[in-house]
Design an enzyme around this catalytic site. Sequence first.
Site, PDB file in Angstrom:
ATOM      1  N   LYS A 192       0.803  -1.199  -0.053  1.00  0.00           N
ATOM      2  CA  LYS A 192       0.047   0.199   0.024  1.00  0.00           C
ATOM      3  C   LYS A 192       0.921   1.185  -0.111  1.00  0.00           C
ATOM      4  O   LYS A 192       0.558   2.459  -0.476  1.00  0.00           O
ATOM      5  CB  LYS A 192      -0.952   0.028   1.232  1.00  0.00           C
ATOM      6  CG  LYS A 192      -0.369  -0.131   2.696  1.00  0.00           C
ATOM      7  CD  LYS A 192       0.072   1.026   3.241  1.00  0.00           C
ATOM      8  CE  LYS A 192       0.836   0.861   4.614  1.00  0.00           C
ATOM      9  NZ  LYS A 192       1.126   2.152   4.994  1.00  0.00           N
ATOM     10  N   THR A 249      -3.496   5.498   4.244  1.00  0.00           N
ATOM     11  CA  THR A 249      -2.200   5.948   3.638  1.00  0.00           C
ATOM     12  C   THR A 249      -2.230   6.985   2.532  1.00  0.00           C
ATOM     13  O   THR A 249      -1.242   7.554   2.476  1.00  0.00           O
ATOM     14  CB  THR A 249      -1.432   4.581   3.462  1.00  0.00           C
ATOM     15  OG1 THR A 249      -1.312   3.672   4.518  1.00  0.00           O
ATOM     16  CG2 THR A 249       0.035   4.893   3.364  1.00  0.00           C
TER      17      THR A 249
END
Length: 351
Positions: A192, A249
């Site tokens: 990610k 994120t």
Amino acid sequence: MAKISVVGAGSWGTALAIVLADNQHDVTLWARRKDLANEVNEKHTNEKYLPGIELPEGIRATSSLEESVKDAEAILLVTPTKALREVLPELKTYLSTPVTLIHASKGIEPESSKRISEVIEEEIPEDLRKSVVVLSGPSHAEEVSLRHPTTVTASSKSMTQAEYVQDLFINSNFRVYTNHDIIGVELGGALKNIIALGAGLSDGLGYGDNAKAALITRGLAEIARLGAAMGANPLTFMGLTGIGDLVVTCTSVHSRNWRAGNLLGKGNNLDEVLENMGMVVEGVRTTKAAYYLAQKQNVEMPITSVLFEVLFNNKDAKDGVDQLMGRLRTHETEDLTSLLADRFELNPKEL
């Protein structure tokens, strides 16, 4: 109450030490720098990494790794991935009985393409570890240190050990789930960061929310492709360590990877960005690792490939986004359909 060593006094290691201290555990925090250990002990602060946060008095810091891990029941590793090969051999010399090794770092080793749990198992002999447990999920250190509600996942080959770690950390602010898919949990947490770099880059170019939503969604598809090829359950990427970690994120100014990508999108080169950040940006190393890992696994990862070219071959960021938008047309759900069909031995036409 358990005796726990936290190896790594950056923002995330310190935040997790707060959680453990709040749960009344005996916490020793290892800091590489003696002045930082003194600050934690004397002022109960870590101003460089968690400015404005008062640390519980139950956290004791030391710059001696040997002292930190002495008599520990569990060791929490929160060092940058590039430091693991340096820290683990020294750590091994101080162990005499098996301990639970927990890691909360998110990355892949570029040289070997190994996940962090694999690096730990390679460096720490089996007779000195009860198990390796991964702690991962959508969790900014800044918010954890403020006791904001947070959920993460503990994963291990041993569910007994995963549940042990769950019990160590869980409280009213910090909820911990368990998941037996350690491959998927680790890969989701690591990969990610690549997509967060891309999201920051897109924002830095001024492309707005539509482009970022596309990056997040298609980024999840390529994470799942690589994960499935390496033996992960595709459904893991629908959970906390997949879509959960990806969203937080890619959309938060707390994210180092988003901030680094944003600076790249605004025209800074990689060296300038890393110098400006002042902290490790795991997504940069992970992009290189995932790029070569995808080739090894024969998995298509277009976003990762473009970011690799931008980061390491001086490709223009705008040209990279244009390249992604100009790819051959395909069906949106064919990736997920294929992965689920393979996993559960179904006919893709039934999905």
